[in-house]
Design a protein around this motif. Structure first.
Motif, PDB file in Angstrom:
ATOM      1  N   ALA A   1      -5.069  -0.913  -3.362  1.00 32.39           N
ATOM      2  CA  ALA A   1      -4.455   0.360  -2.965  1.00 32.39           C
ATOM      3  C   ALA A   1      -4.658   1.419  -4.047  1.00 32.39           C
ATOM      4  CB  ALA A   1      -2.966   0.161  -2.685  1.00 32.39           C
TER       5      ALA A   1
ATOM      6  N   TYR B   1      -6.462   4.998  -3.240  1.00 37.21           N
ATOM      7  CA  TYR B   1      -5.735   6.271  -3.271  1.00 37.21           C
ATOM      8  C   TYR B   1      -5.679   6.893  -4.661  1.00 37.21           C
ATOM      9  CZ  TYR B   1      -4.224   5.590   1.532  1.00 37.21           C
ATOM     10  OH  TYR B   1      -4.190   5.438   2.898  1.00 37.21           O
TER      11      TYR B   1
ATOM     12  N   THR C   1      -4.174   6.581  -8.789  1.00 35.35           N
ATOM     13  CA  THR C   1      -2.843   6.764  -9.373  1.00 35.35           C
ATOM     14  C   THR C   1      -3.038   7.730 -10.543  1.00 35.35           C
ATOM     15  OG1 THR C   1      -3.075   5.001 -11.031  1.00 35.35           O
ATOM     16  CG2 THR C   1      -2.259   4.346  -8.855  1.00 35.35           C
TER      17      THR C   1
ATOM     18  N   ILE D   1       0.845  -1.210   0.000  1.00 38.46           N
ATOM     19  CA  ILE D   1       0.000   0.000   0.000  1.00 38.46           C
ATOM     20  C   ILE D   1       0.874   1.252   0.000  1.00 38.46           C
ATOM     21  CG2 ILE D   1      -1.627   1.339   1.394  1.00 38.46           C
ATOM     22  CD1 ILE D   1      -2.881  -1.349   2.274  1.00 38.46           C
ATOM     23  N   LYS D   2       1.902   1.227   0.823  1.00 35.47           N
ATOM     24  CA  LYS D   2       2.810   2.374   0.922  1.00 35.47           C
ATOM     25  C   LYS D   2       3.470   2.649  -0.433  1.00 35.47           C
ATOM     26  CE  LYS D   2       6.394   3.997   4.081  1.00 35.47           C
ATOM     27  NZ  LYS D   2       7.391   3.550   5.063  1.00 35.47           N
TER      28      LYS D   2
ATOM     29  N   SER E   1      -7.276  17.558   1.478  1.00 37.39           N
ATOM     30  CA  SER E   1      -6.477  16.358   1.736  1.00 37.39           C
ATOM     31  C   SER E   1      -5.854  16.332   3.134  1.00 37.39           C
ATOM     32  CB  SER E   1      -5.381  16.204   0.678  1.00 37.39           C
ATOM     33  OG  SER E   1      -4.494  17.285   0.772  1.00 37.39           O
TER      34      SER E   1
ATOM     35  N   ARG F   1       0.943   4.110  -2.873  1.00 43.03           N
ATOM     36  CA  ARG F   1       0.629   5.482  -2.510  1.00 43.03           C
ATOM     37  C   ARG F   1       1.751   6.429  -2.925  1.00 43.03           C
ATOM     38  NH1 ARG F   1      -1.543   7.495   3.421  1.00 43.03           N
ATOM     39  NH2 ARG F   1      -2.311   9.468   2.563  1.00 43.03           N
TER      40      ARG F   1
ATOM     41  N   LEU G   1      -7.389  -0.640   4.328  1.00 48.21           N
ATOM     42  CA  LEU G   1      -7.816   0.593   3.652  1.00 48.21           C
ATOM     43  C   LEU G   1      -9.242   0.997   4.032  1.00 48.21           C
ATOM     44  CD1 LEU G   1      -6.095  -0.159   0.269  1.00 48.21           C
ATOM     45  CD2 LEU G   1      -5.584   1.775   1.782  1.00 48.21           C
TER      46      LEU G   1
END
Lengths: 430, 430
Positions: A193, A197, A199, A37-38, B20, A41, A223
């Motif tokens: 992910a 979030y 992309t 996930i990191k 955000s 992100r 999440l």
């Protein structure tokens, strides 16, 4: 397969072990998933491409990031007439059942002159996870996508892993039929992910639903809060409550229809007749030997299957409530009576002519149901999972005079003077 | 406090930063919480006693594990008449609003002869977390407990930390009024773990709701799936949309009613009038100086407050939808019109006489609402959070003949022959 009888002296203990056995992955993927996930992100599409190369063995820039609408339509057009009408029947019955779930708005003024209400609205965008490999089911796509469409979701995004770049044409056909807007060739925790979030390529969604492996399930769990999710799903399960008036092979087939899903699936029979119990056990062996999915089904039945003999079906509801099973099939003379006493179940299949599998495809209610005893507190997927409610309140001077002073008293008692002030300043008590 | 104008060249960028900014705890408590959950699961009450001694500074065996029903009744009886009737008004209005949320069961037979339906039932037991210290609010207890009671939950359990053993008498009085069954003097992540898994003393529950600090929120997140939870809550927030026909001090009071909750709370004003914006900014300073909660409110306003000037309220819905705020107050000539364009909000307060605080206490709708832009996909607490739905299906021979073959075709196509077999064996195709 475990045989239990409620008259056994150690039955309570043995049954408690069945109830508490979660059959879930012992592998702790939390740290792996957090790292994925990191990475997504931080590095977006670049990370997606890397993970896809690593896990699915293809280069997204070569195979293409998306499956386009034309390819989905082509897959639909290429269906045999039989499959096409089967998918269409499923879709139209699922749509009809879910349309009645759309909640009504409220708007009324009460005795104190306070206008109160609530409006329901769809989320802007929903992401549907469709597994690759063994569990790539077009029925599952319909069960996730149609409630979202019925809710009024404007953007419906599918993510699905395509190992070596191969896609399942049935899934594409179902995506066309359900009106999916985007199909991305990415799967795994990284796809979830990306949905959460966003992309550069994939715009974020508001809700992520759909089944997946342990990594996908853990990504959804981590999440949750960034996006809405449907639920944390575990292995599938069925509880069949059947008397001796049933054909043993039919009941055996029902038990195996769950067992063939996965080695961790669980099938449980409760019956009030010892020789029927044996007849079903024997029939399972016969049915198994003719089954193409025999390997999976046999492992599931051997490791997790249970046959419970009860003295009377009066004992069944308490056992069923403790199990809180995803699917409960009641093949007895009075299925209705038993259903009324079973409070915890994902879905109930009534009578001798309602095999659970009919609910997996064409009955209409959703087949995405709570597993692992979660029917104690959660429900199958519905239109509500793709909508949210906004309450509203409107007071005039008289209404504020009627109920405002009580709010001022409570705010003062809670040590929140600005709360009190925002009301009293309107009551001329400033 | 940040001042923005939609005509600024860098407005889009600055506004995106406001959207955000999560204002949430940077402290990562996930590992601590995982260890606490593990300890409670392994050692039960012994772990609870240790954590309580460590964090709350008292010995549960001395202070007592539970607050008994008599103590709650005594606290209720000791209320001033004003507070008592205020609590009773709040409880009865909350009850009335939530009673209309109880969903209806469905049961019908469609054209294919398939009987379909769904029944709703309450969870068996619900646990309510009530924070100690700053956020121990009787109103919050009512907002969590009453929907559970209306749902029909039979066992309602409160856990609350009592630092040094002290309890908040208002919370006890509210527990009595709401009909709470058990009040345990334990708080923190360990209390949530005890509710989820149960201990020798505390029987497990099915759903855990209620606000809490970062540890409590993380415990709920980690235990989601073992139990149901209401939501992952973040700092409170309000968006006020107000024109120049408002009294600046009233709007200032509304902004501060949110700011006084916590330094991380956020209050945002959108107005179409530059001098009104200045008047409110000035009024906030005046109001602040008279406020007992000034320290918290000033920090919140200074760090997180925003005033946005727009050329016209036509710009407001897009901004409001991007913010997806917990509370939206619309103090304009046509609040209704603006509300219709705002799709993402926890709760909307219409007109010049509906300060948000009235909704915190006595209006009726729930004050537990989605924060941190989660109104994009989630709803305020409701009766539905304490209920679950079981779908049911019943076919007879004719109905199975009508829709069964389509299910067989789909099962075969999905490579699930036992699914197909469980249907075909009943169609005489065995």
């Amino acid at each position: 397969m475990l045989r239990l009888s409620s008259s056994d002296p150690d039955f309570a203990e043995a049954f408690a072990r069945v109830v508490s056995d979660r059959r879930e992955s012992a592998v702790d993927v939390a740290d792996d998933v957090a790292a994925i996930i990191k990475a997504v992100r931080a590095r977006g599409d670049e990370a997606l491409a890397e993970y896809t190369a690593k896990f699915d063995g293809h280069d997204l820039d070569v195979t293409g990031w998306q499956v386009d609408a034309e390819a989905c339509k082509a897959a639909f057009d290429a269906l045999t007439p039989e499959l096409r009408s089967a998918l269409e029947l499923a879709a139209s019955r699922i749509r009809a059942y879910h349309e009645a779930q759309v909640p009504e708005d409220r708007d009324y003024t009460d005795d104190a002159g306070v206008r109160l209400g609530a409006t329901w609205s769809p989320v802007d965008a929903a992401g549907l996870y469709v597994p690759g490999g063994r569990a790539a089911y077009p029925s599952s796509l319909l069960m996730n996508a149609i409630p979202a469409k019925v809710a009024g979701v404007e953007r419906l995004v599918v993510v699905t892993p395509t190992p070596k770049g191969d896609v399942n044409p049935l899934v594409l056909a179902a995506a066309h039929l359900a009106g999916v807007d985007e199909v991305w060739r990415v799967g795994g925790a990284h796809a979830v992910a990306a949905l959460a979030y966003g992309t550069d390529r994939i715009a974020p969604v508001d809700v992520v639903t759909g089944p997946g492996n342990a990594w996908v399930a853990e990504a959804k769990r981590q999440l949750y809060g960034v996006v809405g999710i449907d639920m944390v799903a575990g292995p599938s399960e069925i509880l069949v409550i059947a008397d001796a008036r049933n054909d043993a092979h039919r009941i055996a087939a029902d038990l195996l229809s769950q067992a063939e899903h996965d080695p961790t699936s669980q099938s449980i029979l409760i019956t009030d007749d010892t020789s029927f119990a044996q007849a079903v056990a024997d029939a399972v062996e016969v049915e198994l030997s003719a089954l193409a999915t025999q390997e999976t089904a046999r492992t599931s039945w051997t490791d997790n299957g249970v046959i419970i003999n009860v003295a009377s079906f009066d004992e069944a509801p308490a056992l069923a409530n403790a199990l809180a099973a995803e699917h409960v099939e009641i093949a007895t003379d009075d299925p209705e009576g038993l259903m009324r006493s079973i409070r915890h179940a994902g879905s109930v299949f009534l009578g001798r002519m309602t095999p659970e599998a009919v609910g997996d495809y064409v009955a209409g209610p959703n087949h995405v149901l709570p597993t692992g005893r979660r029917a104690r507190f959660s429900s199958g997927l519905s239109v509500l999972d793709f909508m949210k409610r906004t309450s509203f309140i409107q007071l005039d001077q008289a209404a504020l005079e009627a109920i405002g002073p009580a709010a001022v008293a409570l705010a003062d008692a809670e040590g929140l003077p600005a709360h009190a002030r925002s009301i009293s300043i309107r009551l001329g008590q400033s």
